[in-house]
Scaffold this motif. Structure first.
Motif, PDB file in Angstrom:
ATOM      1  N   VAL A 428       0.833  -1.199   0.000  1.00  0.00           N
ATOM      2  CA  VAL A 428       0.000   0.000   0.000  1.00  0.00           C
ATOM      3  C   VAL A 428       0.867   1.247   0.000  1.00  0.00           C
ATOM      4  CG1 VAL A 428      -0.209   0.044   2.530  1.00  0.00           C
ATOM      5  CG2 VAL A 428      -1.951   1.170   1.109  1.00  0.00           C
ATOM      6  N   VAL A 429       0.431   2.234  -0.789  1.00  0.00           N
ATOM      7  CA  VAL A 429       1.056   3.551  -0.792  1.00  0.00           C
ATOM      8  C   VAL A 429       0.250   4.453   0.133  1.00  0.00           C
ATOM      9  CG1 VAL A 429       1.616   5.594  -2.160  1.00  0.00           C
ATOM     10  CG2 VAL A 429       1.930   3.298  -3.134  1.00  0.00           C
ATOM     11  N   GLY A 430       0.926   5.058   1.100  1.00  0.00           N
ATOM     12  CA  GLY A 430       0.288   6.011   1.994  1.00  0.00           C
ATOM     13  C   GLY A 430       0.677   7.425   1.627  1.00  0.00           C
ATOM     14  N   LEU A 431      -0.308   8.267   1.384  1.00  0.00           N
ATOM     15  CA  LEU A 431      -0.049   9.666   1.045  1.00  0.00           C
ATOM     16  C   LEU A 431       0.090  10.476   2.331  1.00  0.00           C
ATOM     17  CD1 LEU A 431      -2.715  10.226  -1.779  1.00  0.00           C
ATOM     18  CD2 LEU A 431      -0.353   9.424  -2.014  1.00  0.00           C
ATOM     19  N   ALA A 432       1.072  11.346   2.358  1.00  0.00           N
ATOM     20  CA  ALA A 432       1.340  12.140   3.569  1.00  0.00           C
ATOM     21  C   ALA A 432       0.393  13.333   3.640  1.00  0.00           C
ATOM     22  CB  ALA A 432       2.787  12.596   3.571  1.00  0.00           C
ATOM     23  N   LEU A 433      -0.891  13.033   3.713  1.00  0.00           N
ATOM     24  CA  LEU A 433      -1.911  14.065   3.905  1.00  0.00           C
ATOM     25  C   LEU A 433      -3.048  13.460   4.715  1.00  0.00           C
ATOM     26  CD1 LEU A 433      -4.609  13.568   1.872  1.00  0.00           C
ATOM     27  CD2 LEU A 433      -2.928  14.162   0.159  1.00  0.00           C
ATOM     28  N   ASP A 434      -3.845  14.317   5.338  1.00  0.00           N
ATOM     29  CA  ASP A 434      -4.998  13.852   6.111  1.00  0.00           C
ATOM     30  C   ASP A 434      -6.136  14.845   5.956  1.00  0.00           C
ATOM     31  OD1 ASP A 434      -4.235  15.997   7.660  1.00  0.00           O
ATOM     32  OD2 ASP A 434      -3.534  14.796   9.356  1.00  0.00           O
ATOM     33  N   GLU A 435      -7.082  14.822   6.900  1.00  0.00           N
ATOM     34  CA  GLU A 435      -8.258  15.681   6.794  1.00  0.00           C
ATOM     35  C   GLU A 435      -7.886  17.157   6.681  1.00  0.00           C
ATOM     36  OE1 GLU A 435      -9.374  11.959   9.094  1.00  0.00           O
ATOM     37  OE2 GLU A 435      -7.697  13.393   9.051  1.00  0.00           O
ATOM     38  N   ALA A 436      -6.756  17.527   7.232  1.00  0.00           N
ATOM     39  CA  ALA A 436      -6.331  18.927   7.216  1.00  0.00           C
ATOM     40  C   ALA A 436      -5.543  19.283   5.957  1.00  0.00           C
ATOM     41  CB  ALA A 436      -5.487  19.235   8.457  1.00  0.00           C
ATOM     42  N   GLY A 437      -5.332  18.338   5.069  1.00  0.00           N
ATOM     43  CA  GLY A 437      -4.595  18.580   3.850  1.00  0.00           C
ATOM     44  C   GLY A 437      -3.148  18.146   3.961  1.00  0.00           C
ATOM     45  N   ILE A 438      -2.295  18.733   3.126  1.00  0.00           N
ATOM     46  CA  ILE A 438      -0.874  18.388   3.102  1.00  0.00           C
ATOM     47  C   ILE A 438      -0.128  19.305   4.066  1.00  0.00           C
ATOM     48  CG2 ILE A 438       1.200  18.181   1.674  1.00  0.00           C
ATOM     49  CD1 ILE A 438      -0.631  17.917  -0.767  1.00  0.00           C
ATOM     50  N   PRO A 439       0.517  18.762   5.078  1.00  0.00           N
ATOM     51  CA  PRO A 439       1.262  19.615   6.017  1.00  0.00           C
ATOM     52  C   PRO A 439       2.335  20.427   5.300  1.00  0.00           C
ATOM     53  CG  PRO A 439       1.012  17.406   6.900  1.00  0.00           C
ATOM     54  CD  PRO A 439       0.558  17.355   5.475  1.00  0.00           C
ATOM     55  N   GLU A 440       2.552  21.620   5.775  1.00  0.00           N
ATOM     56  CA  GLU A 440       3.566  22.477   5.172  1.00  0.00           C
ATOM     57  C   GLU A 440       4.972  22.061   5.567  1.00  0.00           C
ATOM     58  OE1 GLU A 440       2.741  26.512   6.103  1.00  0.00           O
ATOM     59  OE2 GLU A 440       0.834  26.546   5.001  1.00  0.00           O
ATOM     60  N   THR A 441       5.095  21.344   6.683  1.00  0.00           N
ATOM     61  CA  THR A 441       6.418  20.970   7.163  1.00  0.00           C
ATOM     62  C   THR A 441       6.700  19.498   6.907  1.00  0.00           C
ATOM     63  OG1 THR A 441       5.664  20.335   9.369  1.00  0.00           O
ATOM     64  CG2 THR A 441       6.188  22.664   9.009  1.00  0.00           C
ATOM     65  N   ALA A 442       7.985  19.174   6.829  1.00  0.00           N
ATOM     66  CA  ALA A 442       8.389  17.783   6.671  1.00  0.00           C
ATOM     67  C   ALA A 442       8.008  16.972   7.901  1.00  0.00           C
ATOM     68  CB  ALA A 442       9.900  17.718   6.433  1.00  0.00           C
ATOM     69  N   GLU A 443       8.100  17.581   9.074  1.00  0.00           N
ATOM     70  CA  GLU A 443       7.766  16.871  10.306  1.00  0.00           C
ATOM     71  C   GLU A 443       6.281  16.508  10.344  1.00  0.00           C
ATOM     72  OE1 GLU A 443      11.511  18.972  10.710  1.00  0.00           O
ATOM     73  OE2 GLU A 443       9.506  19.650  10.062  1.00  0.00           O
ATOM     74  N   ARG A 445       4.408  15.833   7.733  1.00  0.00           N
ATOM     75  CA  ARG A 445       4.209  14.697   6.817  1.00  0.00           C
ATOM     76  C   ARG A 445       4.733  13.401   7.443  1.00  0.00           C
ATOM     77  NH1 ARG A 445       5.598  17.525   0.910  1.00  0.00           N
ATOM     78  NH2 ARG A 445       4.726  19.570   1.503  1.00  0.00           N
ATOM     79  N   LEU A 446       5.835  13.510   8.186  1.00  0.00           N
ATOM     80  CA  LEU A 446       6.349  12.341   8.902  1.00  0.00           C
ATOM     81  C   LEU A 446       5.318  11.828   9.903  1.00  0.00           C
ATOM     82  CD1 LEU A 446       8.634  10.392   9.785  1.00  0.00           C
ATOM     83  CD2 LEU A 446       9.386  12.188  11.370  1.00  0.00           C
ATOM     84  N   GLY A 447       4.645  12.746  10.594  1.00  0.00           N
ATOM     85  CA  GLY A 447       3.635  12.333  11.575  1.00  0.00           C
ATOM     86  C   GLY A 447       2.494  11.558  10.933  1.00  0.00           C
ATOM     87  N   ILE A 448       2.058  11.997   9.756  1.00  0.00           N
ATOM     88  CA  ILE A 448       0.994  11.270   9.055  1.00  0.00           C
ATOM     89  C   ILE A 448       1.503   9.908   8.588  1.00  0.00           C
ATOM     90  CG2 ILE A 448      -0.476  11.266   7.012  1.00  0.00           C
ATOM     91  CD1 ILE A 448      -0.619  14.322   7.253  1.00  0.00           C
ATOM     92  N   ALA A 449       2.724   9.874   8.094  1.00  0.00           N
ATOM     93  CA  ALA A 449       3.310   8.602   7.664  1.00  0.00           C
ATOM     94  C   ALA A 449       3.362   7.619   8.825  1.00  0.00           C
ATOM     95  CB  ALA A 449       4.705   8.829   7.096  1.00  0.00           C
TER      96      ALA A 449
END
Length: 795
Positions: A428-443, A445-449
């Protein structure tokens, strides 16, 4: 029950051959072995009991061919045969051994090479599985499978219609592939995640031939592994196998130290063999194996390890492609097939399949597109859809271990997609976004991952099967977007240890000189640790960057791939079509021979029409200059194991499509105007897959094939030769007990029509035996039969 299958701290002993034991007990030649439970239960119970007394912990009931296909015409119901067979086995077991419902192949090829649909096969298997559980089987043993699609159907049927543990086994040739081209690693990668409790290898080869393949299987799975090789090779004249009990057990000795935990035998192994085997492995402990933690995906013939940068072809996507969009909406998948072949030849290792055109019914269209692509390519597929129902339908029919693209960190998306990946054994491919959209920071996106990973692990999906897309935004709109993506990628690699994926070309949207921006960003991403790049493989700059990076990063050993790609080109880019200098198939101008070699039916038909209408070539000139040589080249590739059975049959289908166009100009008698060839499976034998493959190839070389079917008596073969004026006959047999019928048929032909040539084929035959019974030629495979027919009938 699953724990009871495996002997704690020791080896589980499986039984040996049942079919050859029934033959030795006097089973009439040509009779269905599955009748024994009804016609000779005492003899059957005696054979089972002998294996139990020899030390077998699991015995297989006499149900190997107890499916509706193989029982057709016998008057026997599947449920009655299975119930009687399980009863005999349980009586013999007497509580000392477990009883397995033994499930073998259906005896008919599945799509795309054959005519049996996947769901029809699943239904046939489900009937057997339900009957087995109802009759009291302890477990299910699926064995002697050579088609990855068929064993997938069988395992899914068992898991969906019973609660019994499942053991699954395939049969391989000495080269490490099944006759349909499936490598050991594809078996482990695609079938292991579907839920069997053990994987194994049985039949075809003796222990010496199976041992190297078992080592590969043990290295490719964390499941218990079992071994059931033949007792060597049979003597076609006597039926006796080449290895006695001591020789067989001697050759099984390496199983002690490779991680195999269950041992038994297949054809030719007797209770004597199993008794000696049980003694040899008594008190021994299976060797521990190194855990399998690789990220690996596969198609039916190709396995891809995600150990270096991998190109995922992005072209099967209707976004911005009106021609593809219109074809999809019309239900025409020929362009999808052409794009698949084009990208494979350009170097893609995984093909993304997206059919999300506005107005398209993805639930219907995506599985159809998957089947269409897998008819012409053995590469792994990435199923690209936001519709969980479409993903479910496509995953079910996808042959191999697929990539699902994608889910996000949103709770409802995870709940919808992850169970499907678990059910069908997909990554499975997990996209680094959630209900709030794509985070502006790398950290961010890491949290969503991290949340995606935790959810996947909770679902039972292993860490190595989770890939993260850190998402590429347009650098022209957000100047720092590329740097943020690369930082997120590095964090996912270092903090979570996951494989990463990016749709590279998004970075250049809205900018001039997009190829330069894409290529530079790709190089930056690879340096940051990118594992999979979704790209257009036809863009040489992108593929060249991947190739050069692999070479410079020492992932391309001795620069072999790089040199092969560019040697002799003085640094020039190779053609996007894969180095052949041919027009790309997507523009519908592919040459006839190239279309045939690629297995593209629509393109082959279109090319034949152009040769007739535009180039004004004569009909037979097209056949002789283009069609036949193309089939010859595919056949040569098959002989050299560069081409496998699915591609061989796809090429034959493409040639047939071209010939249908030519035939309209020649008249309705064109197909039957070639020299006649009579083919048959001999009396008493009900196996005809090999014969059917030979029929396809012979017809595509223009021969008029008279197919008499299976279980054909000698006099009917003679009659068909006389009626059709045939100068060539092909005979097939898969059972040693039916070889005398083959000899009788040849004798009858030699007496009645002595000028007629006879070729023979079958897994139990040898060239020496073919010569001994008077055959003119031994065909080791279907391609060899077509080559012989050309020599005999065309000179």
């Amino acid at each position: 029950m699953e724990k009871a299958i495996f002997k704690p701290g020791g080896f589980t002993i499986l039984d040996g051959a049942l079919g050859t034991m029934l033959q030795a007990a006097g089973l009439p030649a040509g009779q269905l072995p599955e009748r024994a439970a009804l016609d000779a239960p005492e003899a059957l119970v005696g054979i089972h009991r002998a294996y139990v007394e020899a030390g077998a912990n699991i015995i297989a009931a006499n149900t190997f061919g107890a499916n509706a296909k193989k029982l057709a015409g016998s008057g026997l119901a599947v449920e009655a045969v299975v119930e009687a067979a399980i009863a005999c086995a349980r009586q013999a077991a007497g509580g000392k051994a477990l009883v397995a419902l033994d499930v073998g192949p259906l005896g008919e090829m599945l799509e795309p090479g054959g005519t049996l649909h996947f769901e029809a096969a699943t239904d046939l298997f489900a009937q057997v599985m339900r009957a087995g559980q109802a009759a009291g089987a302890d477990l299910i043993l699926i064995e002697t499978m050579a088609d990855l699609y068929e064993i997938r159907a069988a395992v899914l049927a068992a898991r969906e219609h019973t609660t019994l543990p499942v053991m699954a086994s395939m049969t391989f040739e000495a080269g490490g592939r099944t006759f349909s081209g499936v490598p050991v690693e594809a078996f482990a990668s695609s079938i292991g995640p579907l839920g069997p409790v053990a994987l194994g290898i049985n039949c075809s080869l003796g222990p010496a031939g199976v041992i190297p393949l078992l080592r590969r299987l043990c290295a490719a799975t964390n499941l218990p592994v079992f071994a059931k090789p033949n007792a060597g090779l049979p003597d076609p004249a006597t039926g006796a196998f080449s290895l006695g009990a001591e020789a067989f057990c001697r050759q099984m000795q390496p199983c002690l130290d490779m991680g195999v935990s269950m041992v038994g035998g297949c054809c030719g192994t007797t209770p004597e063999v199993i008794a000696l085997l049980a003694k040899q492995f008594a008190g021994k402990v299976p060797a521990k194996r190194e855990a399998f933690t690789h990220s690996r995906v596969c198609g039916p013939t190709h396995v891809v390890d995600i150990t270096g940068p991998v190109a995922i072809g992005e072209r099967i996507n209707p976004t911005g492609k009106p021609k593809l969009r219109d074809a999809l909406l019309a239900g025409d998948l020929s362009l999808v097939q052409a794009l698949a072949v084009e990208q494979e030849e350009a170097g893609a290792l995984i093909l993304d399949v997206n059919v999300g055109a506005p107005g398209a019914d993805e639930v219907d269209l995506l599985p159809r597109a998957v089947k269409a692509v897998q008819a012409v390519s053995g590469l792994p597929l990435q199923l690209d859809s936001a519709n969980p129902d479409a993903l479910a339908a496509a995953l079910r029919v996808c042959n191999g271990k697929a990539v699902v693209n994608s889910t996000s960190g949103e709770a409802d998306k995870l709940a919808a997609v992850l169970p499907l990946c678990k059910q069908y054994g997909a990554t499975v491919v997990g996209l680094a976004l959630d209900e709030a959209g794509i985070p502006e920071t790398a950290e961010g996106r890491l949290g969503i991952a991290r949340r995606i990973l935790e959810a996947a692990l909770a679902e039972g999906i292993p860490r190595q099967d989770v890939f993260i897309d850190c998402l590429v935004l347009a650098a022209g709109a957000e100047p720092g977007a590329a740097v943020t993506t690369l930082k997120a990628l590095q964090l996912v690699k270092s903090e979570l240890g996951l494989r990463t994926l990016l749709g590279v070309s998004n970075v250049s949207f809205g900018l001039p000189n997009r190829p330069l921006v894409n290529q530079t960003f790709l190089a930056m991403a690879l340096t940051a640790g990118l594992d999979m790049a979704i790209v257009n493989p036809g863009v040489e700059g992108m593929m060249g960057t991947l190739a050069a990076f692999r070479m410079l990063n020492q992932q391309d050993k001795a620069a072999a791939d790089f040199v092969a790609r560019y040697a002799g080109e003085a640094g020039a880019a190779r053609p996007a079509g894969g180095g052949k200098g041919l027009p790309g198939p997507a523009d519908n101008t592919l040459a006839l021979d190239a279309a045939i070699e690629r297995g593209l039916k629509a393109e082959a038909a279109a090319a034949a029409k152009r040769l007739l209408d535009v180039d004004k070539l004569e009909e037979m000139e097209i056949v002789n200059r283009f069609l036949m040589p193309a089939l010859d080249r595919v056949g040569q590739g098959f002989e050299a194991q560069r081409v496998f059975l699915p591609q061989l049959l796809a090429a034959a289908a493409a040639a047939q499509a071209a010939f249908e166009v030519v035939k309209t100009r020649l008249g309705d008698t064109a197909q039957s105007s070639g020299p006649p060839v009579v083919i048959a499976t001999v009396q008493g034998d009900v196996h005809d897959i090999g014969k059917n493959i030979a029929k396809v190839l012979l017809e595509n070389y223009g021969f008029a094939v008279v197919d008499l079917g299976r279980d054909v008596p000698p006099e009917r073969v003679v009659e068909a030769v006389r009626q059709n004026g045939a100068a060539l006959v092909g005979l097939s047999a898969l059972m040693t007990t039916t070889l005398p019928a083959m000899a009788r048929t040849i004798e009858a032909l030699n007496k009645a029509v002595p000028a007629c040539k006879v070729f023979v084929a079958g897994a139990v035959l040898t060239e020496d035996y073919a010569n001994a019974i008077g055959a003119d030629f031994f065909a080791k495979d279907a391609n060899a039969s077509a080559e012989y027919a050309k020599r005999v009938l065309r000179g």
